[in-house]
Enzyme design. Structure first.
Site, short mmCIF file in Angstrom:
data_model
loop_
_atom_site.label_atom_id
_atom_site.label_comp_id
_atom_site.label_asym_id
_atom_site.label_seq_id
_atom_site.Cartn_x
_atom_site.Cartn_y
_atom_site.Cartn_z
N ARG A 107 -16.58 -16.03 8.57
CA ARG A 107 -15.81 -15.32 7.54
C ARG A 107 -16.72 -14.56 6.59
NH1 ARG A 107 -14.09 -18.58 4.00
NH2 ARG A 107 -13.03 -20.05 5.39
N TYR A 152 -0.89 6.57 -3.41
CA TYR A 152 -0.36 6.23 -2.07
C TYR A 152 0.78 5.23 -2.23
CZ TYR A 152 -0.83 4.46 2.77
OH TYR A 152 -0.63 4.07 4.06
N ASP A 210 -9.16 5.97 -5.18
CA ASP A 210 -8.90 6.05 -3.74
C ASP A 210 -9.51 7.37 -3.27
OD1 ASP A 210 -7.82 6.50 -1.19
OD2 ASP A 210 -6.06 5.28 -1.63
N LYS A 248 -8.89 6.18 8.36
CA LYS A 248 -8.71 7.62 8.44
C LYS A 248 -10.01 8.27 8.94
CE LYS A 248 -4.71 6.51 6.79
NZ LYS A 248 -4.35 6.49 5.38
C1 LIG Z 1 -3.61 5.44 4.71
C2 LIG Z 1 -4.01 5.37 3.29
C3 LIG Z 1 -4.39 4.16 2.72
C4 LIG Z 1 -4.26 2.84 3.41
O1 LIG Z 1 -5.03 2.67 4.53
P1 LIG Z 1 -4.59 1.67 5.70
O2 LIG Z 1 -5.83 1.44 6.44
O3 LIG Z 1 -3.52 2.38 6.46
O4 LIG Z 1 -4.06 0.41 5.04
C5 LIG Z 1 -4.85 4.17 1.42
N1 LIG Z 1 -4.91 5.30 0.71
C6 LIG Z 1 -4.53 6.48 1.21
C7 LIG Z 1 -4.62 7.70 0.36
C8 LIG Z 1 -4.04 6.56 2.52
O5 LIG Z 1 -3.61 7.72 3.00
#
Ligand SMILES: *Cc1c(COP(=O)(O)O)cnc(C)c1O
Length: 403
Positions: A66, A120, A192, A217
């Site tokens: 972990r 988001y 973010d 992403k």
């Molecule tokens: C997709 C996304 C997330 C979350 O990511 P996941 O890996 O899908 O949980 C967070 N912030 C933004 C701006 C996103 O587009």
């Protein structure tokens, strides 16, 4: 806690993306750090077991699965190296898990967080659900607020969450202005940064305390992995790591390996996403069916001046508003596309189109557009082919509108 941030800060982004995190003790001479899968680690003796456990900080020491293996440490190290001035990075099994850990590492019952209205949607849900249940309140603010954020700060305000550009509508925030106010008032800032990645917006260098990436992403880049990260400025990493350990967070070694594999080509992929998306956004601007293109690098986008001042580039995700039209006409356009898939997420090699309705996810501001919105994630196909596809789609939109 990258040992090589000092040295690597001198190197260019692409060089760092290629070299970062590949320590010899983790690669053993293999170019890519292999997948080190583990739950149990075996010790030489009881004394060895106790000595390792007694080191409260088992960072970069094999202890128990972990706590990670070189596969996770390498990717975390690499992401830290991409953020000049950062202290360390922790990895999570999704971007949303990363946002949750970052917020929980900062907030306690009774605190208030100021959250950008364009956050988001799952981040908003976390505020209205989990955080609220824990006695943490959230105040949503206009993404264009700038230094005006000072007026919203109360006795209980502890942190400011930014997301720039904003989800769905792409407003570019005045990050330096908000960071300036936060530092003067002793607040923690969380950003973010999934859209720009550290290559186009080095968040820690801009004064952000906790920089979150949905590595799902652009870092992964191939639509085949769920992964998140938080990179911390000095003074914020220990609490992030402790909170994440207490939450039991661990990103799988296989997923981190895919993340690291994606990271090596991030520079060239982003450059291509940027070029194709700009070409397509410019083309959409010339079309009578399109009322507005929401792309940070174009003047129609709120905060465009902040983009020009602060960002080193644009990625491949943007939106446009149709010139009038119904939900049905919008669906007719999207359904007519061959090369664009219909699906959530973005940042992969393949293009995606998605109907988005920002008004459903706002409370402090009221989005107002001439028609329904479509969000595009521009992939690595040839831009001319994507334009021909969109041209077909717009013809179907016109037909559905009886134009
Ligand atoms: C997709 C996304 C997330 C979350 O990511 P996941 O890996 O899908 O949980 C967070 N912030 C933004 C701006 C996103 O587009």
């Amino acid at each position: 806690m990258s040992d090589d941030t000092g040295d690597s800060a001198r190197l260019g982004n692409n060089t760092r993306a290629v070299t970062a995190g590949r320590r010899e003790e983790w690669t053993r001479g293999i170019v890519s750090v292999p997948v080190w899968r583990a739950s149990t680690i075996l010790y030489e003796s009881v004394a060895d077991l106790r000595a390792t456990g007694a080191r409260g900080d088992t960072h970069h020491t094999l202890f128990y699965g972990r706590r990670g293996t070189p596969t996770q440490w390498s990717l975390a190290d690499a992401l830290t190296a991409l953020e000049p001035g950062a202290e360390g990075t922790f990895l999570y099994p999704s971007g949303v898990a990363a946002i949750a850990a970052a917020l929980l590492s900062v907030l306690s019952p009774g605190d208030e967080v100021l959250m950008v209205d364009t956050a988001y949607d799952p981040t908003r849900s976390m505020a209205m659900g989990l955080l609220k249940r824990l006695g943490i309140s959230t105040r949503f603010y206009d993404p264009m607020i700038g230094v005006g954020i000072g007026a919203l700060i109360g006795d209980r305000t502890r942190a400011i969450l930014l997301e720039s550009p904003g989800s769905l509508t792409f407003e570019v925030q005045d990050v330096p202005a908000i960071v300036g106010v936060a530092k003067a008032r002793g607040l923690v800032t969380l950003l973010d940064n999934s859209w720009a990645t550290p290559l186009y917006f080095p968040a820690i260098a801009h004064g952000i305390d906790l920089s979150v990436l949905a590595c799902t992403k652009y870092i992964g880049g191939h639509s085949d992995v769920m992964l998140g990260s938080v990179t911390a400025a000095p003074g914020h990493f220990a609490r992030l790591r402790d909170t994440s350990f207490q939450l039991g967070q661990v990103a799988s070694a296989d997923d981190c390996w895919l993340g690291a594999r994606g990271l090596r080509t991030l520079g060239v992929r982003l450059a291509q996403h940027q070029a194709s998306a700009l070409t397509i956004a410019q083309w959409l601007r010339t079309r009578p069916e399109v009322a507005q293109v929401l792309h940070p690098a174009l003047p129609d986008c709120p905060g465009h001046a902040h983009f020009l001042r602060d960002f080193a580039g644009a990625s491949g995700l943007f939106a446009f508003a149709l010139n009038g039209g119904s939900d049905t006409a919008r669906a007719a356009m999207i359904d007519a596309l061959d090369l664009f898939g219909i699906g959530y997420s973005w940042g992969g090699f393949e293009s995606l189109a998605l109907p988005v309705d920002p008004a459903r996810h706002r409370s402090a501001t009221r989005p107002d557009f001439a028609g329904p919105l479509i969000r595009l994630s521009i992939g690595l196909e040839d831009a001319d082919d994507l334009i021909a596809d969109l041209d077909r789609g717009l013809a179907q939109f016109r037909a559905a509108m009886g134009r």
